[in-house]
Design a protein around this motif. Structure first.
Motif, PDB file in Angstrom:
ATOM      1  N   GLU A  56      25.629  28.116  38.663  1.00 57.50           N
ATOM      2  CA  GLU A  56      25.028  29.190  37.865  1.00 57.50           C
ATOM      3  C   GLU A  56      25.064  30.552  38.578  1.00 57.50           C
ATOM      4  O   GLU A  56      24.827  31.580  37.955  1.00 57.50           O
ATOM      5  CB  GLU A  56      23.598  28.836  37.448  1.00 57.50           C
ATOM      6  CG  GLU A  56      22.653  28.554  38.577  1.00 57.50           C
ATOM      7  CD  GLU A  56      22.626  27.088  39.009  1.00 57.50           C
ATOM      8  OE1 GLU A  56      21.778  26.765  39.841  1.00 57.50           O
ATOM      9  OE2 GLU A  56      23.446  26.292  38.557  1.00 57.50           O
ATOM     10  N   HIS A  57      25.394  30.559  39.867  1.00 57.27           N
ATOM     11  CA  HIS A  57      25.497  31.814  40.600  1.00 57.27           C
ATOM     12  C   HIS A  57      26.902  32.412  40.563  1.00 57.27           C
ATOM     13  O   HIS A  57      27.116  33.506  41.068  1.00 57.27           O
ATOM     14  CB  HIS A  57      25.042  31.637  42.054  1.00 57.27           C
ATOM     15  CG  HIS A  57      23.581  31.369  42.170  1.00 57.27           C
ATOM     16  ND1 HIS A  57      23.082  30.279  42.822  1.00 57.27           N
ATOM     17  CD2 HIS A  57      22.502  32.026  41.687  1.00 57.27           C
ATOM     18  CE1 HIS A  57      21.767  30.277  42.750  1.00 57.27           C
ATOM     19  NE2 HIS A  57      21.388  31.330  42.059  1.00 57.27           N
ATOM     20  N   LEU A  58      27.844  31.688  39.976  1.00 55.67           N
ATOM     21  CA  LEU A  58      29.200  32.204  39.854  1.00 55.67           C
ATOM     22  C   LEU A  58      29.309  33.068  38.609  1.00 55.67           C
ATOM     23  O   LEU A  58      28.768  32.729  37.560  1.00 55.67           O
ATOM     24  CB  LEU A  58      30.207  31.056  39.725  1.00 55.67           C
ATOM     25  CG  LEU A  58      30.380  30.134  40.921  1.00 55.67           C
ATOM     26  CD1 LEU A  58      31.323  28.997  40.551  1.00 55.67           C
ATOM     27  CD2 LEU A  58      30.904  30.885  42.120  1.00 55.67           C
ATOM     28  N   SER A  59      30.032  34.168  38.742  1.00 54.47           N
ATOM     29  CA  SER A  59      30.294  34.969  37.546  1.00 54.47           C
ATOM     30  C   SER A  59      31.247  34.192  36.657  1.00 54.47           C
ATOM     31  O   SER A  59      31.961  33.293  37.101  1.00 54.47           O
ATOM     32  CB  SER A  59      30.915  36.312  37.935  1.00 54.47           C
ATOM     33  OG  SER A  59      32.242  36.118  38.404  1.00 54.47           O
ATOM     34  N   GLU A  60      31.274  34.535  35.382  1.00 52.54           N
ATOM     35  CA  GLU A  60      32.179  33.859  34.444  1.00 52.54           C
ATOM     36  C   GLU A  60      33.622  34.040  34.880  1.00 52.54           C
ATOM     37  O   GLU A  60      34.425  33.105  34.817  1.00 52.54           O
ATOM     38  CB  GLU A  60      31.967  34.381  33.028  1.00 52.54           C
ATOM     39  CG  GLU A  60      32.748  33.603  32.002  1.00 52.54           C
ATOM     40  CD  GLU A  60      32.414  34.033  30.581  1.00 52.54           C
ATOM     41  OE1 GLU A  60      33.297  33.877  29.732  1.00 52.54           O
ATOM     42  OE2 GLU A  60      31.295  34.511  30.331  1.00 52.54           O
ATOM     43  N   GLN A  61      33.947  35.238  35.361  1.00 51.76           N
ATOM     44  CA  GLN A  61      35.312  35.518  35.812  1.00 51.76           C
ATOM     45  C   GLN A  61      35.672  34.640  37.013  1.00 51.76           C
ATOM     46  O   GLN A  61      36.758  34.057  37.052  1.00 51.76           O
ATOM     47  CB  GLN A  61      35.457  36.996  36.185  1.00 51.76           C
ATOM     48  CG  GLN A  61      36.848  37.337  36.687  1.00 51.76           C
ATOM     49  CD  GLN A  61      36.955  38.778  37.174  1.00 51.76           C
ATOM     50  OE1 GLN A  61      35.955  39.453  37.378  1.00 51.76           O
ATOM     51  NE2 GLN A  61      38.166  39.233  37.367  1.00 51.76           N
ATOM     52  N   ARG A  65      38.552  31.732  37.120  1.00 54.28           N
ATOM     53  CA  ARG A  65      39.634  31.792  38.111  1.00 54.28           C
ATOM     54  C   ARG A  65      39.713  30.506  38.922  1.00 54.28           C
ATOM     55  O   ARG A  65      40.797  30.014  39.215  1.00 54.28           O
ATOM     56  CB  ARG A  65      39.454  33.000  39.026  1.00 54.28           C
ATOM     57  CG  ARG A  65      39.761  34.323  38.309  1.00 54.28           C
ATOM     58  CD  ARG A  65      39.490  35.531  39.151  1.00 54.28           C
ATOM     59  NE  ARG A  65      40.247  35.490  40.389  1.00 54.28           N
ATOM     60  CZ  ARG A  65      39.926  36.170  41.478  1.00 54.28           C
ATOM     61  NH1 ARG A  65      38.845  36.928  41.493  1.00 54.28           N
ATOM     62  NH2 ARG A  65      40.667  36.102  42.552  1.00 54.28           N
ATOM     63  N   LEU A  66      38.576  29.947  39.284  1.00 53.56           N
ATOM     64  CA  LEU A  66      38.563  28.687  40.026  1.00 53.56           C
ATOM     65  C   LEU A  66      39.119  27.547  39.181  1.00 53.56           C
ATOM     66  O   LEU A  66      39.932  26.746  39.656  1.00 53.56           O
ATOM     67  CB  LEU A  66      37.145  28.348  40.490  1.00 53.56           C
ATOM     68  CG  LEU A  66      36.629  29.128  41.683  1.00 53.56           C
ATOM     69  CD1 LEU A  66      35.139  28.876  41.879  1.00 53.56           C
ATOM     70  CD2 LEU A  66      37.402  28.750  42.941  1.00 53.56           C
ATOM     71  N   ILE A  67      38.693  27.471  37.947  1.00 51.66           N
ATOM     72  CA  ILE A  67      39.194  26.422  37.056  1.00 51.66           C
ATOM     73  C   ILE A  67      40.702  26.546  36.898  1.00 51.66           C
ATOM     74  O   ILE A  67      41.435  25.557  36.976  1.00 51.66           O
ATOM     75  CB  ILE A  67      38.468  26.467  35.690  1.00 51.66           C
ATOM     76  CG1 ILE A  67      37.008  26.015  35.869  1.00 51.66           C
ATOM     77  CG2 ILE A  67      39.189  25.599  34.652  1.00 51.66           C
ATOM     78  CD1 ILE A  67      36.143  26.225  34.656  1.00 51.66           C
TER      79      ILE A  67
END
Length: 76
Positions: A56-61, A65-67
């Motif tokens: 939940e601390h990751l931005s959507e962007q 990008r990780l996915i």
């Protein structure tokens, strides 16, 4: 044990999932190969740091990008 085998087994080693004989051969190789010892330490540190990131601390962007990176990561 070869350097290529170390790369293949690093995750199992860090998870404590190697059988005793393989774990011993893994440790013996690391004692003799500075390159592999550095590689395994880098993977260990990366896993420790990434494991502390709450999704939940990751931005959507960043999440997207990780996915995408995992989807397109070369296999084999």
């Amino acid at each position: 044990m070869t350097c290529a085998e170390i790369v293949e087994l690093v995750t199992a080693s860090l998870d404590g999932a190697l059988d005793p004989e393989t774990a011993e051969r893994f440790a013996e190789h690391l004692a003799l190969c500075d390159g592999c010892a550095i590689y395994v330490e880098q993977i260990r540190r990366t896993a420790a740091e990434v494991g502390q990131v709450e999704p939940e601390h990751l931005s959507e962007q960043t999440r997207d990008r990780l996915i995408e990176a995992f989807r397109t990561f070369p296999r084999g």
